[in-house]
Structures are given as structure tokens and as C-alpha cells.
Design an enzyme around this catalytic site. Structure first.
Site, mmCIF file in Angstrom:
data_model
loop_
_atom_site.group_PDB
_atom_site.id
_atom_site.type_symbol
_atom_site.label_atom_id
_atom_site.label_comp_id
_atom_site.label_asym_id
_atom_site.label_seq_id
_atom_site.Cartn_x
_atom_site.Cartn_y
_atom_site.Cartn_z
ATOM 1 N N GLN A 164 -18.384 5.112 3.214
ATOM 2 C CA GLN A 164 -18.909 6.347 3.804
ATOM 3 C C GLN A 164 -18.706 6.460 5.316
ATOM 4 N N GLU A 190 0.804 -1.236 0.000
ATOM 5 C CA GLU A 190 0.000 0.000 0.000
ATOM 6 C C GLU A 190 0.832 1.280 0.000
ATOM 7 N N ASP A 212 -27.792 11.372 4.113
ATOM 8 C CA ASP A 212 -27.378 10.172 3.386
ATOM 9 C C ASP A 212 -27.886 8.956 4.153
ATOM 10 N N TYR A 247 3.435 2.034 1.981
ATOM 11 C CA TYR A 247 4.041 2.433 3.253
ATOM 12 C C TYR A 247 5.555 2.160 3.234
ATOM 13 N N HIS A 287 -1.453 3.820 -1.850
ATOM 14 C CA HIS A 287 -2.520 4.801 -1.586
ATOM 15 C C HIS A 287 -2.533 5.917 -2.625
ATOM 16 N N ARG A 293 2.508 -8.886 4.316
ATOM 17 C CA ARG A 293 1.587 -8.311 3.307
ATOM 18 C C ARG A 293 2.436 -7.831 2.135
HETATM 19 P P1 FAD Z 1 -36.208 7.735 1.648
HETATM 20 O O1 FAD Z 1 -35.195 6.804 1.198
HETATM 21 O O2 FAD Z 1 -36.593 8.851 0.766
HETATM 22 O O3 FAD Z 1 -37.517 6.895 2.014
HETATM 23 C C1 FAD Z 1 -38.755 7.476 2.322
HETATM 24 C C2 FAD Z 1 -39.859 6.476 2.028
HETATM 25 O O4 FAD Z 1 -41.080 6.967 2.524
HETATM 26 C C3 FAD Z 1 -40.072 6.244 0.543
HETATM 27 O O5 FAD Z 1 -39.972 4.859 0.262
HETATM 28 C C4 FAD Z 1 -41.470 6.769 0.276
HETATM 29 O O6 FAD Z 1 -42.155 6.035 -0.719
HETATM 30 C C5 FAD Z 1 -42.122 6.591 1.629
HETATM 31 N N1 FAD Z 1 -43.292 7.465 1.915
HETATM 32 C C6 FAD Z 1 -43.327 8.822 1.810
HETATM 33 N N2 FAD Z 1 -44.563 9.254 2.185
HETATM 34 C C7 FAD Z 1 -45.299 8.174 2.528
HETATM 35 C C8 FAD Z 1 -46.632 7.986 2.996
HETATM 36 N N3 FAD Z 1 -47.461 9.005 3.236
HETATM 37 N N4 FAD Z 1 -47.039 6.722 3.231
HETATM 38 C C9 FAD Z 1 -46.231 5.674 3.010
HETATM 39 N N5 FAD Z 1 -44.954 5.796 2.572
HETATM 40 C C10 FAD Z 1 -44.503 7.029 2.339
HETATM 41 N N6 FAD Z 1 -27.005 7.837 0.120
HETATM 42 C C11 FAD Z 1 -25.868 7.354 0.542
HETATM 43 O O7 FAD Z 1 -25.658 7.255 1.743
HETATM 44 N N7 FAD Z 1 -24.922 6.920 -0.337
HETATM 45 C C12 FAD Z 1 -25.098 6.978 -1.655
HETATM 46 O O8 FAD Z 1 -24.211 6.597 -2.423
HETATM 47 C C13 FAD Z 1 -26.314 7.496 -2.147
HETATM 48 N N8 FAD Z 1 -26.549 7.569 -3.459
HETATM 49 C C14 FAD Z 1 -27.731 8.056 -3.894
HETATM 50 C C15 FAD Z 1 -27.969 8.116 -5.248
HETATM 51 C C16 FAD Z 1 -29.181 8.586 -5.729
HETATM 52 C C17 FAD Z 1 -29.403 8.659 -7.200
HETATM 53 C C18 FAD Z 1 -30.186 8.992 -4.813
HETATM 54 C C19 FAD Z 1 -31.514 9.490 -5.300
HETATM 55 C C20 FAD Z 1 -29.942 8.945 -3.445
HETATM 56 C C21 FAD Z 1 -28.721 8.500 -2.985
HETATM 57 N N9 FAD Z 1 -28.430 8.447 -1.629
HETATM 58 C C22 FAD Z 1 -27.260 7.934 -1.202
HETATM 59 C C23 FAD Z 1 -29.316 9.037 -0.633
HETATM 60 C C24 FAD Z 1 -30.070 8.013 0.194
HETATM 61 O O9 FAD Z 1 -30.756 7.116 -0.638
HETATM 62 C C25 FAD Z 1 -31.000 8.752 1.126
HETATM 63 O O10 FAD Z 1 -30.259 9.588 1.967
HETATM 64 C C26 FAD Z 1 -31.808 7.796 1.986
HETATM 65 O O11 FAD Z 1 -32.566 6.921 1.197
HETATM 66 C C27 FAD Z 1 -32.751 8.591 2.884
HETATM 67 O O12 FAD Z 1 -33.478 7.679 3.649
HETATM 68 P P2 FAD Z 1 -34.890 8.009 4.262
HETATM 69 O O13 FAD Z 1 -35.360 6.756 4.875
HETATM 70 O O14 FAD Z 1 -34.822 9.221 5.102
HETATM 71 O O15 FAD Z 1 -35.822 8.428 3.025
HETATM 72 P P1 NAP Z 2 -26.482 18.151 -2.392
HETATM 73 O O1 NAP Z 2 -25.253 17.409 -2.192
HETATM 74 O O2 NAP Z 2 -26.943 19.074 -1.327
HETATM 75 O O3 NAP Z 2 -26.338 18.949 -3.766
HETATM 76 C C1 NAP Z 2 -27.305 19.804 -4.255
HETATM 77 C C2 NAP Z 2 -26.749 20.598 -5.445
HETATM 78 O O4 NAP Z 2 -27.760 21.459 -5.902
HETATM 79 C C3 NAP Z 2 -25.563 21.434 -5.108
HETATM 80 O O5 NAP Z 2 -24.611 21.239 -6.113
HETATM 81 C C4 NAP Z 2 -26.092 22.873 -5.100
HETATM 82 O O6 NAP Z 2 -25.046 23.615 -5.705
HETATM 83 C C5 NAP Z 2 -27.337 22.814 -5.942
HETATM 84 N N1 NAP Z 2 -28.451 23.624 -5.423
HETATM 85 C C6 NAP Z 2 -28.934 23.658 -4.162
HETATM 86 N N2 NAP Z 2 -29.986 24.493 -4.067
HETATM 87 C C7 NAP Z 2 -30.192 24.995 -5.304
HETATM 88 C C8 NAP Z 2 -31.132 25.927 -5.850
HETATM 89 N N3 NAP Z 2 -32.078 26.482 -5.109
HETATM 90 N N4 NAP Z 2 -31.026 26.213 -7.155
HETATM 91 C C9 NAP Z 2 -30.076 25.665 -7.937
HETATM 92 N N5 NAP Z 2 -29.155 24.788 -7.460
HETATM 93 C C10 NAP Z 2 -29.206 24.454 -6.161
HETATM 94 O O7 NAP Z 2 -27.686 17.161 -2.617
HETATM 95 P P2 NAP Z 2 -27.930 15.961 -3.611
HETATM 96 O O8 NAP Z 2 -26.972 15.901 -4.725
HETATM 97 O O9 NAP Z 2 -29.374 16.078 -3.918
HETATM 98 O O10 NAP Z 2 -27.714 14.693 -2.731
HETATM 99 C C11 NAP Z 2 -28.570 14.430 -1.627
HETATM 100 C C12 NAP Z 2 -27.866 13.630 -0.606
HETATM 101 O O11 NAP Z 2 -27.700 12.288 -1.071
HETATM 102 C C13 NAP Z 2 -26.507 14.204 -0.346
HETATM 103 O O12 NAP Z 2 -26.490 14.905 0.865
HETATM 104 C C14 NAP Z 2 -25.605 13.026 -0.331
HETATM 105 O O13 NAP Z 2 -25.036 12.829 0.943
HETATM 106 C C15 NAP Z 2 -26.454 11.818 -0.692
HETATM 107 N N6 NAP Z 2 -25.760 11.138 -1.781
HETATM 108 C C16 NAP Z 2 -24.554 10.616 -1.511
HETATM 109 C C17 NAP Z 2 -23.861 10.026 -2.505
HETATM 110 C C18 NAP Z 2 -22.513 9.423 -2.204
HETATM 111 O O14 NAP Z 2 -21.853 8.957 -3.092
HETATM 112 N N7 NAP Z 2 -22.072 9.400 -0.984
HETATM 113 C C19 NAP Z 2 -24.358 9.959 -3.765
HETATM 114 C C20 NAP Z 2 -25.595 10.516 -4.021
HETATM 115 C C21 NAP Z 2 -26.276 11.121 -3.009
HETATM 116 P P3 NAP Z 2 -25.051 25.206 -5.862
HETATM 117 O O15 NAP Z 2 -25.861 25.695 -4.699
HETATM 118 O O16 NAP Z 2 -23.634 25.611 -5.828
HETATM 119 O O17 NAP Z 2 -25.661 25.433 -7.165
HETATM 120 FE FE1 SF4 Z 3 -17.689 0.675 5.109
HETATM 121 FE FE2 SF4 Z 3 -19.894 1.025 3.633
HETATM 122 FE FE3 SF4 Z 3 -18.882 -1.442 3.957
HETATM 123 FE FE4 SF4 Z 3 -20.029 -0.256 5.990
HETATM 124 S S1 SF4 Z 3 -21.032 -0.834 4.087
HETATM 125 S S2 SF4 Z 3 -18.077 -1.308 6.032
HETATM 126 S S3 SF4 Z 3 -19.475 1.894 5.649
HETATM 127 S S4 SF4 Z 3 -17.888 0.252 2.961
#
Ligand code: FAD
Ligand code: NAP
Ligand code: SF4
Length: 677
Positions: free
Chosen positions: A344, A169, A662, A171, A257, A219
Site C-alpha cells: 500500500q 522481471e 486505511d 525488462y 511484470h 538477476r
Molecule cells: P480502528 O481500527 O477502528 O480502531 C478504533 C478502536 O477504538 C477500536 O479498537 C475500538 O474498539 C476502540 N474504541 C472505540 N470507542 C472506544 C471507547 N469509547 N473507549 C475505548 N475504546 C474505544 N486497511 C488497510 O490499510 N489495508 C487493508 O488491507 C485493510 N483491510 C481491511 C479489511 C477489513 C475487513 C476491514 C474491516 C478493514 C480493513 N482495513 C484495511 C481498514 C483498517 O483496518 C482501518 O483503516 C484502520 O483499522 C483504522 O484505524 P483506526 O485506528 O482509525 O480505527
Molecule cells: P469504500 O472503499 O469507501 O467503499 C464503500 C462502498 O460502499 C462503495 O462501493 C460505495 O459504492 C458504497 N456506498 C457508499 N455509500 C453508500 C450508501 N449510502 N449506500 C449504498 N452504498 C454506498 O469503503 P470500505 O469498503 O468500507 O473500506 C473502508 C476503507 O478500508 C477503505 O477506504 C479502504 O482503504 C480500507 N480497506 C483497504 C483494503 C485494501 O486492500 N487496501 C481492504 C479493505 C479495506 P457506491 O457508492 O457506488 O454504491
Molecule cells: Fe510495503 Fe506494506 Fe511491506 Fe510496508 S508493510 S514495506 S507498505 S508491503
């Protein structure tokens, strides 16, 4: 001992002559941050003991420095004097009591050490640290070897079953081996024989000091993945010398790394690098361990069946589930909480000097802290929303004995993770969904999927309290022309599969903006599912013709469309992405020729395209579509109605706070509330 019916190779004992490992599973070394915390050794004892009880054959501690110059950070752990031994005893006693075995990893950071007292073979700064190291004198080299030996002897005294000498890695040891970092002209530099003298002397002298009945794992960096890394012939030569010097087992190291090739992140294909261990198997006689992106017992078993190695190392999978081995042994792999490779909560934390834990298992490294409060009264609880927050709450609350009903408006459980899993390279996210869904179906939770919960139903007297885990909705910014047909949200594109044209603007460059960028620039199936294509894409040479195992150039698949990403901030795009994964996302989009425009003001969207101001200068981007990835707003429309009816409602996950949400926070918050309600 009878053969395991489900994973006969993985769960077969390994006889090392003087001792026997109960199976072929190694829990690889992980620094958790507990090493440096108050009462950290007691916490580590609980952490390792849980994994020993979970059936793993052998564990390796996080890296411990043999002296203060080798510490990775100013206050990192070292084992260099008798007074450190007592603390380590707490760990070894706990592990042995749980019928486990554990080795201490000796790790000297060399030029990777993040402090001004670092040393290296030559005074060449690493690209990943600001501190230029001091070159060790010839005497300093010999003293350092003695410190490795002293550390191994102290480890033996502390009750460890062996040591792992960290030789990969990038080191210190790796820095001696490669010309890239070793420009010395004394007996420790110059020819390859001179450069590998350092690790050989370390292993030889440790063996002399500890006797025959002590495990020494070395390693070995089998694939450096950096320019001026070792050739295959050199790696083989070193492997043979390390065997002759007295190592018991050789473990595989992949990539320095500072290498620009992902090696463990979720987008790396499963078992992508075991071929290199297999190659080495033809060259040495002692057992070999293979590693990297192995996260299920089926993958591990097939690696052994195919003869790639004698043992399999998994590290993060043991954060995700301490009982991995026992569950495999029972033939219940579906009960294993799967590591999704996201980094994460583990590596990203460690790189920020925070304690490691796990996104899918927030109890990891919090074994003594994240525990249930005394159970006072069985309650009837309604959970609205089966995303990560709602699912984790429902499971834990039900395990504690509460009566739980889970409402989900969609027909599938998992919330937004069902969208995340559609991104090329995030296929592992399916594992989290499968595990939680299976556990919920096996539990006493009453699942009402395809059901929109209403205030009326929630307040009809059936429930004592309501947990709102309803997540978020995409933010729609106020821009002139936002209703134009060419505008789509990320949900329209990913979930509803609406068609997207050949030129696309993505507004917003957070995690979702980058994910949508990857989705739109990918064609065909994900390269994560095509390991050979993936290796070529990242420039890895399976034929190992060049130094470091790198191809002369990377073989990239072109994007099917032109993508331009925008953000209002002036800062570098993707700054907020994960510490250990952000560079991969940025590299992928750069490779796909995605244009990145920062510091914009959105003016309007019309038939012509997207109108922006960059500074004072107006500009029109003639795009076919504009995809909104502009953040999210909490969804909590039921809250007011419930409060009006006097119902106690708790908010978790996105419905609590949408900013910086997240799945890590969502699952942790769900678990914490369930353990205290
Ligand atoms: P949600 O996942 O939004 O779940 C809410 C649920 O409530 C939904 O299933 C919805 O249908 C249900 N619901 C809402 N209202 C009602 C109602 N009245 N009755 C019944 N059901 C209802 N996070 C990461 O940590 N790592 C990542 O790499 C990552 N990548 C992402 C990529 C994408 C494209 C997206 C969109 C999200 C990503 N996220 C990632 C974000 C992550 O998925 C969210 O932070 C997480 O799912 C939030 O969890 P939650 O339970 O709060 O809400
Ligand atoms: P985010 O990280 O908060 O990004 C939102 C983006 O929208 C920013 O680039 C911001 O940039 C822009 N924005 C915010 N308000 C705006 C407005 N009013 N008008 C125009 N642009 C605006 O949120 P997200 O991409 O929706 O992701 C949501 C969460 O999912 C994140 O917090 C992240 O942790 C999680 N997630 C994680 C991963 C992962 O790989 N770990 C992957 C996907 C999602 P400017 O304000 O500079 O324009
Ligand atoms: Fe690390 Fe993600 Fe695996 Fe958990 S699920 S051990 S946070 S890589």
C-alpha cells in the site's frame, strides 16, 4: 567471528574471495522515488545508512538506467556520465561509514519504459504501457551493451562495491532472452544462443572493464510466468553462461511484470518460490540468492538450512524495519516490525509516481523529515482506541517521554485490523498486530483494555490532553427493509460469525466489499497457508514442464456459495483498490464466479430478496442474505462532551476522517501527532 546463536546460517559471513559479506542477508533493489527528488541523494544516503547500521550484509540500489532510452519514466535516474558520479558518492560514503556494502542496480526498462523514446529487441508493445518501442538496430544493441559497461565503470568510480545487472522481471534483458518479445533475425535473435548473447556480452564486458575485485550480481529470471517464457533447460544454460562470463553471484527473478500470477503480494505464501532457486543450485557453482515473500528471520534461516540458496534477499522488510538484522542477531525477532506484504505504501506509491514509504513504518524514506519536534513539556495523555492510529500514537508519544494511558473497549488491541486478518490471504496482518501489541506491553504505556473510556474519566483531571482514535462504525444506508433479518453488516459476518446462506448479495464494492467477497467464496483454510495448492490455483508448475513454468490450466477451488456484488456507480468494480493488488482481488472473485452488478439503485429488501433498479429496469435477486459493505462513518461520540469540559482533544485515524481511511493513514497520522505533541 563467532557463530550467531539464534540464526547461525543467516548470520554467517559469505566469503567472495576478494571481499567478505558479514551475513547472508541482501536488501533487494527497490525504487523509492527519492532518486528523482530534490535533495534525493542526501535523503537516500540517510535511508541506506540506517539499513547499513541495522546490520544488513549487502544492499542494492533501486534500478538506475544506463542511458536515457532505458529510463523507466521520462525523468527517472540514469548513470551515464562522470557528472552523475558525485551524487552517488553521497550514498556510498554514507554506507561505508556505517560499515555497509552496496551495489548499484543497472536497469534498462526496454519496452516497459514509460515514455515515447523506449527501445526493445522488437517493436512489440507491452500490455502494461501505452508506448510501442522502437526496435534496436544491430548497432544500437552494441551501443546499449557499451552503456551497461559504462554504467558499471561509473558505479565503480562512485564507490559502489559492485553492480546488479537486472536480467529479469520482463525488462530489456529478459525481452532479448524470450521469443515472446524477440523476433529479430540478426545475431541477437532467432536461436536461444543468439537471444542470450545480449546478457552474456553485458556481464563479460563489465567484468573485463571493472576487474576481478568488484561484485557483479546477475538477476536471472528463473521463472518467467508468461507464455513463451524460457524453459527450465534454457534458464540453466543461461545461468551457466552467466557464471562463465564472470558474475560473482546470481540472484533470483520471479515473473515478468505483465505476468498474471501474484509474486510478492500479501496473499502469496511465504517463500513460495524458493524451490526454483534450489533447483538452480544443482547447476551452478557461484552463490545463489533466493527471494520473494520472505519477511522473518525464521523463514530466512530455514530456507538456508534446507539448502535452497546461499543468501536470502528481502526488500520491503527493510522498509518496515531498518534494524531487521541486528534484532535477529540479538535473538529478538518479536521486536522486528514486520512487512505485511500489503504494497500500500511502497509499490502502490511508486506506480503512482509518489515517494515510497511503509504502512507499518511511516519513517521509511522520510528518515530526515519525520523527526520529533523539540520536547517542551512532559504531558499526561489519554488515548482512546487501540486501532492502528491509537497504537502508533501511544508508542511514539511514550518513547518521547510523555505519560500515556491507552483505553481500548475490546479485550484485544488492534481495532479493525483484527477483522482484516480474518480475510483469506491477509494472515500476515497478524504480524502487525503482534508487533505493535508486544511493543506496547514492553513500553511504559498504561494499557486499559476491556475499558470503555467515558467523558467523566477523561476529564477527571488526570490528563492534560486526549487523543480520540475511536475509529469508525459501518454505514447503514437508508433502504426500505434494511431491518429485515436477512440483512447483516460486514462486522456481523466477519467478527460475530453470523451464519450466511447459499446465495448472498454484497452491497458496496470498496476494499471491504471485495474482502467480504473473498471470505464468502473461500472454503477450508486459506490457500496462502497451503503453498502447493496456491501455486496450482495460479497455474504455476513446480515440475517446470512448460515454457515460463506455467501449467496448461489453473486448478481452482470452487466457491461454496453464489455471491453477487453491487455498487451504485457505473464505473468498473474495484477501480479504487490498490494499484498493484486490485487486479488480484478482481481475478479471484471472477474465478469464483462472483457476479458484479454496477449502476444499481437499491429499492428494498424483503422476504423475496433484494430489489434493485438497473437503469429503468426493476430486478429482484432472490438472495438468502444481504451483507452491507457500504462504507463507514467516523466514531467520535466523546468529542462534544470533552470540548464542553474544556479538554483539548485531537482526532486521528477513522474518528478524524472515515472516507478513504486505511491503516497507512491511521498509523502515519498517529506517528505525526506523537512527534509534534
Ligand atoms: P480502528 O481500527 O477502528 O480502531 C478504533 C478502536 O477504538 C477500536 O479498537 C475500538 O474498539 C476502540 N474504541 C472505540 N470507542 C472506544 C471507547 N469509547 N473507549 C475505548 N475504546 C474505544 N486497511 C488497510 O490499510 N489495508 C487493508 O488491507 C485493510 N483491510 C481491511 C479489511 C477489513 C475487513 C476491514 C474491516 C478493514 C480493513 N482495513 C484495511 C481498514 C483498517 O483496518 C482501518 O483503516 C484502520 O483499522 C483504522 O484505524 P483506526 O485506528 O482509525 O480505527
Ligand atoms: P469504500 O472503499 O469507501 O467503499 C464503500 C462502498 O460502499 C462503495 O462501493 C460505495 O459504492 C458504497 N456506498 C457508499 N455509500 C453508500 C450508501 N449510502 N449506500 C449504498 N452504498 C454506498 O469503503 P470500505 O469498503 O468500507 O473500506 C473502508 C476503507 O478500508 C477503505 O477506504 C479502504 O482503504 C480500507 N480497506 C483497504 C483494503 C485494501 O486492500 N487496501 C481492504 C479493505 C479495506 P457506491 O457508492 O457506488 O454504491
Ligand atoms: Fe510495503 Fe506494506 Fe511491506 Fe510496508 S508493510 S514495506 S507498505 S508491503
Amino acid at each position: 567471528m563467532s557463530q550467531n546463536a539464534f540464526y547461525p546460517n543467516l548470520l554467517k559471513p559469505l566469503d567472495l574471495g576478494f571481499t567478505q559479506l558479514k551475513n547472508r542477508v541482501l536488501m533487494g533493489s527497490m525504487h523509492t522515488g527519492l532518486e528523482e527528488e530534490k535533495d534525493g541523494f542526501e535523503k537516500m544516503a540517510a535511508y541506506f545508512s540506517a539499513r547499513a547500521k541495522g546490520g544488513v550484509g549487502l544492499m542494492v540500489t533501486g534500478g538506475i538506467s544506463p542511458n536515457y532510452r532505458g529510463r523507466l519514466a521520462p525523468f527517472s535516474s540514469q548513470l551515464s556520465s562522470g557528472r552523475h558520479v558525485k551524487k552517488h558518492r553521497i550514498i556510498t560514503d554514507a554506507v561505508h561509514e556505517a560499515d555497509g556494502k552496496i551495489c548499484l542496480q543497472i536497469l534498462h526498462g526496454g519496452r516497459y519504459s514509460y515514455h515515447p523514446f523506449n527501445v526493445a529487441p522488437s517493436a512489440i508493445k507491452a500490455p502494461i504501457t501505452p508506448f510501442k518501442p522502437k526496435a534496436l538496430s544491430s548497432r544500437g544493441v552494441k551501443t546499449t551493451i557499451r552503456h551497461y559497461v559504462r554504467c558499471a565503470k561509473l558505479a565503480q568510480k562512485a564507490g559502489y562495491d559492485g553492480v546488479e545487472v537486472m536480467g529479469s522481471e520482463g525488462y530489456l534483458i529478459n525481452q532479448f532472452i524470450c521469443q515472446r518479445t524477440n523476433k529479430r533475425t540478426d545475431e541477437w535473435g532467432g536461436s536461444y544462443e543468439n537471444r542470450i548473447r545480449f546478457p552474456i556480452e553485458i556481464v563479460k564486458q563489465i567484468r573485463e572493464a571493472v576487474g576481478e575485485n568488484f561484485i557483479i550480481i546477475y538477476r536471472l529470471s528463473m521463472l518467467d510466468l508468461v507464455d513463451e517464457g524460457s524453459t527450465w533447460e534454457e534458464v540453466v544454460q543461461l545461468g551457466k553462461e552467466i557464471e562463465a562470463a564472470g558474475a560473482t553471484i546470481i540472484n533470483t527473478g520471479i515473473g515478468w511484470h505483465e505476468a498474471r500470477v501474484p509474486t510478492i503480494q500479501t496473499s502469496v505464501p511465504r517463500a513460495a518460490f524458493t524451490w526454483v532457486t534450489q533447483k538452480m543450485r544443482e547447476e551452478v557453482n557461484i552463490p545463489l540468492i533466493t527471494t520473494n515473500r520472505i519477511n522473518t528471520p525464521d523463514v530466512a534461516e530455514s530456507i538456508l538450512v534446507e539448502g535452497h540458496a546461499d543468501m536470502v534477499s528481502m526488500a520491503r522488510p527493510f522498509l518496515a524495519d531498518p534494524d531487521f538484522v541486528n534484532k535477529a542477531a540479538e535473538g529478538k525477532p518479536e521486536n522486528i516490525n514486520l512487512c505485511i506484504g500489503c504494497n500500500q505504501a511502497c509499490l502502490d506509491h511508486v506506480f503512482k509516481q509518489e515517494r515510497a514509504t511503509c504502512l507499518v513504518n511511516p519513517r521509511a524514506c522520510y528518515e530526515t523529515e519525520l523527526v520529533a519536534s523539540p520536547f517542551e513539556k512532559k504531558k499526561s495523555l489519554a488515548v482512546v482506541g487501540a486501532g492502528p492510529a491509537g497504537m502508533s500514537f501511544a508508542l511514539e508519544a511514550s518513547k518521547r517521554g510523555h505519560e500515556v494511558t491507552l483505553f481500548e473497549k475490546s479485550n484485544e488491541l488492534g481495532g479493525q485490523f483484527n477483522i482484516a486478518k480474518l480475510i483469506p490471504g491477509k494472515e500476515e496482518f497478524n504480524g502487525m498486530l503482534d508487533y505493535f501489541t508486544h511493543q506496547l506491553h514492553e513500553s511504559d504505556v498504561v494499557i486499559k483494555s476491556g475499558t470503555v473510556a467515558t467523558v467523566e474519566e477523561l476529564s477527571n483531571g488526570s490528563f492534560d490532553e486526549v487523543i480520540l482514535a475511536t475509529g469508525v462504525s459501518p454505514r447503514v444506508p437508508k433502504i426500505e427493509g434494511i431491518d429485515h433479518p436477512k440483512v447483516k453488516t460486514y462486522l456481523d459476518v466477519l467478527k460475530h460469525k453470523e451464519p450466511v446462506g447459499e446465495t448472498v448479495a454484497i452491497l458496496g464494492a470498496g476494499g471491504i466489499g471485495f474482502d467480504v467477497g473473498e471470505y464468502l467464496t473461500h472454503s477450508g483454510s486459506s490457500t496462502t497457508l497451503r503453498p502447493d495448492t496456491w501455486l496450482k490455483e495460479w497455474g504455476v508448475d513446480k515440475d517446470y514442464e512448460n515454457r515460463g513454468g506455467l501449467l496448461d490450466s489453473r486448478k481452482l477451488e470452487p466457491s461454496p456459495r453464489k455471491v453477487i456484488m453491487f455498487q451504485r456507480k457505473e464505473s468498473k468494480m474495484g477501480k479504487g483498490l490498490g494499484k498493484t493488488t486490485g487486479w488480484i482481488h478482481r481475478t479471484v472473485l471472477k474465478d469464483k464466479k462472483v457476479e458484479m452488478v454496477t449502476g444499481v439503485q437499491y429499492q428494498k429488501i424483503d422476504d423475496e430478496g433484494l430489489h434493485v433498479l438497473i437503469g429503468e429496469e426493476p430486478r429482484v435477486y432472490p438472495v438468502d442474505n444481504v451483507v452491507l459493505c457500504t462504507g463507514q462513518e467516523p466514531l467520535r461520540e466523546l468529542l462534544d462532551g470533552l470540548q464542553e469540559k474544556g479538554i483539548t482533544a485531537h482526532l486521528i485515524g477513522g474518528s478524524d476522517v472515515a472516507a478513504e481511511l486505511d491503516a497507512k493513514r491511521a498509523i502515519r497520522q498517529g506517528t505525526e501527532l506523537a512527534l509534534s505533541i
